[in-house]
Structure formats: structure tokens, C-alpha cells
Write an enzyme that holds these catalytic residues in place. Structure first.
Site, short mmCIF file in Angstrom:
data_model
loop_
_atom_site.label_atom_id
_atom_site.label_comp_id
_atom_site.label_asym_id
_atom_site.label_seq_id
_atom_site.Cartn_x
_atom_site.Cartn_y
_atom_site.Cartn_z
N HIS A 13 -9.61 0.75 5.03
CA HIS A 13 -8.32 0.93 5.71
C HIS A 13 -8.54 1.84 6.92
O HIS A 13 -9.36 2.76 6.87
CB HIS A 13 -7.31 1.55 4.73
CG HIS A 13 -5.93 1.57 5.30
ND1 HIS A 13 -5.52 2.52 6.20
CD2 HIS A 13 -4.88 0.74 5.14
CE1 HIS A 13 -4.28 2.28 6.56
NE2 HIS A 13 -3.86 1.19 5.93
N GLY B 72 2.32 2.09 10.81
CA GLY B 72 3.24 3.23 10.68
C GLY B 72 3.95 3.60 11.96
O GLY B 72 4.57 4.65 12.05
N GLU C 188 -6.98 4.26 8.05
CA GLU C 188 -6.83 5.69 7.78
C GLU C 188 -8.11 6.26 7.15
O GLU C 188 -8.50 7.39 7.41
CB GLU C 188 -5.59 5.93 6.89
CG GLU C 188 -4.31 5.76 7.70
CD GLU C 188 -3.11 5.26 6.93
OE1 GLU C 188 -3.09 5.34 5.69
OE2 GLU C 188 -2.16 4.78 7.60
N SER D 179 3.36 -2.26 10.33
CA SER D 179 4.82 -2.26 10.53
C SER D 179 5.49 -3.57 10.12
O SER D 179 6.43 -4.03 10.78
CB SER D 179 5.17 -1.91 11.99
OG SER D 179 4.76 -0.57 12.27
N ASN E 193 0.86 -1.18 0.00
CA ASN E 193 0.00 0.00 0.00
C ASN E 193 0.90 1.23 0.00
O ASN E 193 1.51 1.56 1.01
CB ASN E 193 -0.89 -0.07 1.26
CG ASN E 193 -1.72 1.18 1.46
OD1 ASN E 193 -1.80 2.04 0.57
ND2 ASN E 193 -2.36 1.29 2.62
N LYS F 55 0.06 4.26 -0.25
CA LYS F 55 -0.61 5.41 0.38
C LYS F 55 -0.42 6.67 -0.47
O LYS F 55 -0.39 6.58 -1.68
CB LYS F 55 -0.10 5.59 1.81
CG LYS F 55 -0.25 4.31 2.62
CD LYS F 55 -0.08 4.49 4.10
CE LYS F 55 -0.26 3.13 4.79
NZ LYS F 55 -0.23 3.23 6.25
N GLU G 15 -5.38 -5.38 10.59
CA GLU G 15 -4.37 -4.34 10.79
C GLU G 15 -4.64 -3.62 12.10
O GLU G 15 -5.47 -2.69 12.13
CB GLU G 15 -4.42 -3.33 9.64
CG GLU G 15 -4.08 -3.92 8.30
CD GLU G 15 -3.50 -2.88 7.37
OE1 GLU G 15 -2.37 -3.06 6.91
OE2 GLU G 15 -4.16 -1.85 7.13
P1 PGA Z 1 2.75 0.20 7.66
O1 PGA Z 1 1.26 0.38 7.06
O2 PGA Z 1 3.30 -1.09 7.08
O3 PGA Z 1 3.49 1.42 7.24
O4 PGA Z 1 2.59 0.08 9.14
C1 PGA Z 1 0.43 -0.73 6.87
C2 PGA Z 1 -0.88 -0.28 6.27
O5 PGA Z 1 -1.34 0.81 6.59
O6 PGA Z 1 -1.49 -0.98 5.43
#
Ligand code: PGA
Length: 258
Positions: free
Chosen positions: A99, A181, A101, A220, A13, A15, A175
Site C-alpha cells: 500500500h 484520502g 502508505e 477516494s 481497508n 487502516k 491506487e
Molecule cells: P481512500 O483510501 O478510499 O480513503 O482514498 C484508499 C486506500 O488507501 O486504499
């Protein structure tokens, strides 16, 4: 026993990162570096503006394309949105839905997740439906309740064969919000217990279709922890954010899937 239907899926992803040129460069570097095993699916989700160019760059490779988000209508007066047929038109076979976010920053609800998932299926796109608890929810011991609510929300009241067909087309991604992140990965055993909970839930409600549902872990993920996560019996793949922006590192994560 792990079902043969559960081919490992590694999804990147990207983003809101990279211009068109930067995305194409990353896609090319990944295609050159990654050795995708015959039993592994790999997809990347660039920003919308780069989808067309990345689709061209990935033609003839083993790497597929995903949208990061979509609307549930096919077209119309929805400024700023993008519809599933448009994702398909540009070469996507997959799309992320729900997601954290989107849920936290853009007020995406369980009901919206359901409508988007239905719309994607209608157009033959594979939804990757994200679920996961916040730190406060984990600390107050309601992780499984949250997962259950989000899962049932995605299902949107479907039952019986309709629900089984829906589930058969969907990939789930667990997740934990506190791991996204933050550099704080869930322990492999915590990931496993959340994945097993989700699979048991689906099995209780809908029977053996649960054994074929792929459940990805995200939060992560790095080249160093990918293998341990993938070794868990109910972890069928990974959804990778930050580490997917580095072609060499993401290639190592793909390698860990075999
Ligand atoms: P990250 O994000 O690997 O940077 O923690 C994962 C995600 O948001 O799908």
C-alpha cells in the site's frame, strides 16, 4: 471480453481505525446491510488487534477477511511484525501488500513487496498488491514507467511458468497516491488507461494469463463514483479506504458491483 475469472472484488481497508468493539460493530452492520451478489467477492481489512473478533463476527457471511500488511518470514525476531501463517490462523484469506502508505511512510520497497507476496502465496493467502504513482510522477508524465517498475518489482525477476503462476494468484490494485484520502478520485478514463496499461504489460510479458488478473481501482472511491469506475472494462473491483468505514455507504459500493 471480460474473463469470468475476473469476479468483481470489493475490498475495504479500515487502516488504523476502530477498536475491537468498534470493528466488530462495523463488521456486523456491514453484514446486516450489504447484499453481496453471487458473483462478487467482498473483503475487509481491520486492524490486527481486531482480526480475531471480526473473523468470528463474519463467520457464515459472504464477507472475507484481509490483513493490511505482513512480514515475509513465518516467525522470528521481528518485533512488531506479523507473519502470513498468523494471518491465516486468525481467519484471513487475503492480505494487502505495498500500500502506498507502507511504501511512503514505512519505506516498503519493491523487493519487500515481492518477498511478502511470495510468502503469502506459500501459505495460500491471496495478495492484493498495490501500485500507483504520486502527483509529481503523474505531472511529469512518468505514470506508466512507475507502474511498470512497481509491477516488475513485485514480480521480482520471475519468468515463464513461475511468473504465470505468481500472477494467477495475485490481485493488483491501482491506487494513484494523489487520490488516496484526498477526495480527488481519478477520472474513470484515467483509471481505465492505467488498468489497461498494466494488463497489456502483463500480456506482453506473460501472455493470456493477463486476461484473468483482477485489477482493482483505489483512491477516494465513494458510493457515488463506484458504478462509473466499475463500468470501465479493465476495472475489476475497488479498494476502498475512508468510505469503507461507513457500513451503509460501503454496502452501496458493494451493490454497485452487482
Ligand atoms: P481512500 O483510501 O478510499 O480513503 O482514498 C484508499 C486506500 O488507501 O486504499
Amino acid at each position: 471480453m471480460t474473463s469470468p475469472l475476473r469476479r468483481p472484488l470489493i475490498a475495504g481497508n479500515w487502516k488504523m481505525h476502530r477498536t475491537v468493539d468498534g470493528s466488530v460493530e462495523l463488521a456486523r452492520a456491514l453484514a446486516d446491510t450489504a447484499r453481496v451478489g453471487p458473483r462478487t467477492d467482498v473483503v475487509v481489512a481491520p486492524v490486527f488487534t481486531a482480526l480475531h473478533a471480526v473473523a468470528k463476527a463474519l463467520t457464515g457471511t459472504a464477507i472475507g477477511l484481509a490483513g493490511q500488511h505482513c512480514h515475509w518470514e513465518d516467525q522470528g525476531a521481528f518485533t512488531g511484525e506479523i507473519a502470513p501463517p498468523m494471518l491465516k490462523d486468525v481467519g484471513c484469506a487475503w492480505c494487502l501488500v505495498g500500500h502506498s502508505e507502507r511504501r511512503q511512510l514505512f519505506q516498503e520497497t519493491d523487493a519487500m513487496v515481492h518477498r511478502k507476496t511470495v510468502a503469502l502465496r506459500r501459505h495460500g493467502l491471496r495478495p492484493i498488491v498495490c501500485v500507483g504513482e504520486t502527483l509529481a510522477e503523474r505531472e511529469s508524465g512518468v505514470t506508466f514507467e512507475v507502474l511498470r517498475r512497481q509491477w516488475e518489482g513485485a514480480l521480482g525477476g520471475l519468468t515463464g511458468d513461475d511468473a504465470r503462476a505468481f500472477v494467477g494468484d495475485v490481485v493488483l490494485a491501482y491506487e494513484p497516491v494523489w487520490a488516496i484520502g484526498t477526495g480527488r478520485t481519478a477520472k474513470a478514463s484515467d483509471a481505465q488507461s492505467a488498468h489497461a496499461y498494466l494488463r497489456d504489460r502483463i500480456r506482453n510479458d506473460l501472455g493470456e494469463v493477463a486476461d484473468g488478473v483482477r485489477i482493482l481501482y483505489g483512491g477516494s472511491v465513494k458510493a457515488d463514483n463506484a458504478a462509473e469506475l466499475l463500468a470501465q472494462p479493465d476495472v475489476d473491483g475497488l479498494l476502498v479506504g475512508g468510505a469503507s468505514l461507513d457500513a451503509a455507504g460501503f454496502a452501496r459500493i458493494i451493490q454497485a458491483a452487482g
